[in-house]
Design an enzyme around this catalytic site. Structure first.
Site, mmCIF file in Angstrom:
data_model
loop_
_atom_site.group_PDB
_atom_site.id
_atom_site.type_symbol
_atom_site.label_atom_id
_atom_site.label_comp_id
_atom_site.label_asym_id
_atom_site.label_seq_id
_atom_site.Cartn_x
_atom_site.Cartn_y
_atom_site.Cartn_z
ATOM 1 N N LYS A 18 -37.845 19.738 29.841
ATOM 2 C CA LYS A 18 -36.744 20.234 30.670
ATOM 3 C C LYS A 18 -37.225 20.323 32.100
ATOM 4 C CE LYS A 18 -32.450 21.682 30.070
ATOM 5 N NZ LYS A 18 -31.501 21.275 29.019
HETATM 6 P P1 NAD Z 1 -21.819 22.605 34.203
HETATM 7 O O1 NAD Z 1 -22.547 22.825 35.450
HETATM 8 O O2 NAD Z 1 -21.011 21.376 34.040
HETATM 9 O O3 NAD Z 1 -20.843 23.849 33.907
HETATM 10 C C1 NAD Z 1 -21.278 25.171 33.840
HETATM 11 C C2 NAD Z 1 -20.046 26.036 33.782
HETATM 12 O O4 NAD Z 1 -20.423 27.369 33.462
HETATM 13 C C3 NAD Z 1 -19.263 26.098 35.090
HETATM 14 O O5 NAD Z 1 -17.886 26.056 34.805
HETATM 15 C C4 NAD Z 1 -19.636 27.463 35.652
HETATM 16 O O6 NAD Z 1 -18.615 27.995 36.467
HETATM 17 C C5 NAD Z 1 -19.785 28.253 34.371
HETATM 18 N N1 NAD Z 1 -20.589 29.438 34.526
HETATM 19 C C6 NAD Z 1 -21.812 29.581 35.085
HETATM 20 N N2 NAD Z 1 -22.228 30.841 34.998
HETATM 21 C C7 NAD Z 1 -21.250 31.527 34.340
HETATM 22 C C8 NAD Z 1 -21.092 32.863 33.917
HETATM 23 N N3 NAD Z 1 -22.021 33.773 34.182
HETATM 24 N N4 NAD Z 1 -19.962 33.187 33.278
HETATM 25 C C9 NAD Z 1 -19.014 32.279 33.002
HETATM 26 N N5 NAD Z 1 -19.107 30.994 33.365
HETATM 27 C C10 NAD Z 1 -20.212 30.631 34.028
HETATM 28 O O7 NAD Z 1 -22.910 22.743 33.041
HETATM 29 P P2 NAD Z 1 -22.865 22.158 31.566
HETATM 30 O O8 NAD Z 1 -23.547 20.859 31.570
HETATM 31 O O9 NAD Z 1 -21.485 22.285 31.013
HETATM 32 O O10 NAD Z 1 -23.831 23.179 30.832
HETATM 33 C C11 NAD Z 1 -23.361 24.392 30.263
HETATM 34 C C12 NAD Z 1 -24.309 24.815 29.168
HETATM 35 O O11 NAD Z 1 -24.384 23.756 28.209
HETATM 36 C C13 NAD Z 1 -25.741 25.068 29.633
HETATM 37 O O12 NAD Z 1 -26.291 26.094 28.845
HETATM 38 C C14 NAD Z 1 -26.425 23.758 29.327
HETATM 39 O O13 NAD Z 1 -27.824 23.915 29.174
HETATM 40 C C15 NAD Z 1 -25.741 23.408 28.035
HETATM 41 N N6 NAD Z 1 -25.851 22.000 27.671
HETATM 42 C C16 NAD Z 1 -25.362 21.018 28.476
HETATM 43 C C17 NAD Z 1 -25.504 19.697 28.095
HETATM 44 C C18 NAD Z 1 -24.951 18.550 28.892
HETATM 45 O O14 NAD Z 1 -25.042 17.413 28.433
HETATM 46 N N7 NAD Z 1 -24.358 18.784 30.040
HETATM 47 C C19 NAD Z 1 -26.167 19.384 26.892
HETATM 48 C C20 NAD Z 1 -26.622 20.410 26.093
HETATM 49 C C21 NAD Z 1 -26.468 21.713 26.499
#
Ligand code: NAD
Length: 451
Positions: free
Chosen positions: A118
């Site tokens: 990561k």
């Molecule tokens: P992103 O940046 O696209 O979206 C994050 C979202 O979370 C945004 O809408 C933001 O406003 C919201 N957010 C942030 N802090 C917040 C809070 N305290 N309360 C409520 N909403 C909040 O990110 P993403 O890629 O969707 O990632 C989200 C989660 O999914 C993370 O934990 C990430 O590690 C996990 N994840 C993402 C992927 C991927 O392929 N993008 C894969 C596996 C896991």
């Protein structure tokens, strides 16, 4: 009590260090592997390598600011490191270590030939221009040098990074390593430069497939189908917004969604197209016409069938887990439930589909992208989604089967257990970790400890 006050009180009483949380989860699982050597356990638990970079960036006004970035390779036992890059002001070495270890277990649960890694840069992308973000990406990637590579460690998107960021990652690496096919150095690229069809939706789609399979297999008593389920989603980014759409398309009612500014609620179901439009115009879903504004804490406490945390770590904690009124929690985010909250939800009969299973769709399609790049192939979207579905259903089956088998062994008195009131049954997180740790340990032993 507002959310910031609640979170800071929780921090006083509960250890929210993500790496400590990952270690606690690991320790809970290895209790059920009594024959595993302690040295091997130690090796599997610790990250193999942590690189920290401090680099200067010229800002738009001509001033210079120093940024800190990390890349952690947790394990390459089953293959090269694999894991996203996060841009967020809360990024720390320990957070990246935790996320890297979850990647190791996730790739093993998904049964793809990668280890875990990561990366992250501590910065607030909302306050930075595109030019500064591009400079940060280029300095970070050039600073990592050969710590990343198509057969070494392969980055991907995570919170506040996207296909555009991955294009800069690829370009930087390609400039530094001319004369060869560098496309497989990073996944989640734009589709017209080697990205895979279906990658953008893959995390959410994988979560959807895993939830559907778990419900069909009876993981949640009295809830066998997504159709008709009432769903709340925390986070409206890549994972959350697309998950909400896919669940709605399958007949679920999306009661609430949220972002950093707060949440919105509609008991008849949110119009997601309007919410997405509002978010793109106003940078938040809050205020979407026809919805009621709620807090993120309200969302987590909503009475619903499925709660999908899809934002950041440590959202369901000791201080609010008693208030969760969902029948099932599916972790689209990494690390949203703390170990104390896990115990509370388990004791209350609320199963948690753990992150290392529920959001493994993203890395699974990243693997498909890597394979396509190496073979100079382009699969159509139906093929990608079909392969993803097979992988997710198999992974879900493996975890549910492990839970059943372990519980039977425990009940028959053939296995050591936790001490405590819930010690005769394991939760789904422990089951998923057992699947993963056994798979990684098996390869580690087959390879032998070098030299
Ligand atoms: P992103 O940046 O696209 O979206 C994050 C979202 O979370 C945004 O809408 C933001 O406003 C919201 N957010 C942030 N802090 C917040 C809070 N305290 N309360 C409520 N909403 C909040 O990110 P993403 O890629 O969707 O990632 C989200 C989660 O999914 C993370 O934990 C990430 O590690 C996990 N994840 C993402 C992927 C991927 O392929 N993008 C894969 C596996 C896991």
């Amino acid at each position: 009590m507002n959310q910031t006050v609640a979170t800071s009180r929780a921090k006083e009483t509960e250890d929210l260090n993500p790496f400590h949380i990952a270690a606690t989860q690991f320790d809970r699982a290895v209790v059920y592997l009594p024959r595993m050597q302690s040295g091997l356990i130690d090796f599997l638990k610790r990250p193999a390598k942590t690189v920290t970079l401090e680099f200067p960036i010229e800002m738009d006004d001509g001033s210079v600011r120093v940024f800190t970035g990390h890349r952690v390779l947790h394990s390459r036992v089953r293959g090269p490191g694999k894991g996203g890059i996060r841009y967020h002001s809360d990024v720390t070495a320990d957070e990246v270590r935790a996320l890297a270890s979850w990647m190791t277990w996730k790739c093993a649960v998904a049964d793809i030939p990668f280890g875990g890694a990561k990366g992250g840069v501590a910065c607030n992308p909302k306050e930075l221009s595109e030019t500064v973000l591009r400079r940060i990406t280029r300095r970070y990637i050039s600073g990592l040098g050969d710590n990343i590579g198509p057969y070494v460690d392969i980055p991907a998107p995570d919170v506040y990074t996207d296909a555009r960021t991955m294009a800069w990652v690829y370009d930087t690496y390609d400039v530094m390593h001319p004369g060869r096919n560098n496309l497989p150095v990073v996944t989640g690229k734009p589709v017209d430069m080697g990205g895979s069809l279906g990658r953008h939706e893959a995390t959410a789609r994988g979560c959807f497939f895993a939830v559907r399979q778990a419900l069909a297999r009876g993981a949640v008593p009295g809830l066998s189908d997504i159709k008709g389920a009432r769903v709340a989603v925390q986070g409206f980014g890549n994972a959350g917004a697309i998950a909400a759409t896919l669940f709605q398309e399958a007949g679920a009612r999306i009661l609430a969604v949220s972002d950093t500014q707060g949440g919105i609620f509609h008991d008849q179901g949110i119009d997601l197209t309007t919410a997405a439009w509002h978010k793109s115009e106003r940078k938040t879903v809050v205020g979407t016409p026809g919805t009621q504004t709620i807090s993120n804490n309200d969302l987590l406490a909503l009475e619903c069938d499925i709660l999908i945390p899809a934002a950041l770590e440590a959202q369901i904690r000791a201080d609010n887990a008693e208030k969760v009124r969902a029948r099932f929690v599916a972790e689209a985010a990494n690390g949203p439930t703390t170990p104390a909250a896990d115990r509370i939800l388990f004791a209350r009969g609320i199963p948690v589909l753990p992150d290392i299973l529920a959001n493994s769709g993203g890395v699974t399609v990243s693997y498909f992208e890597w394979v396509q790049n190496i073979e100079n192939e382009k699969w159509d979207e139906a093929e990608v989604n079909g392969k993803l579905r097979t992988k997710m259903e198999r992974a879900t089956d493996a975890v549910l089967d492990k839970q059943t088998a372990t519980n039977e062994l425990v009940r028959a008195g053939k296995l050591a257990t936790h001490t405590g009131p819930s010690s005769d049954r394991i939760d789904l997180r422990t089951a998923a970790l057992l699947v993963a740790i056994e798979r990684v340990a098996s390869v580690a032993l087959e390879r032998g400890i070098w030299p």
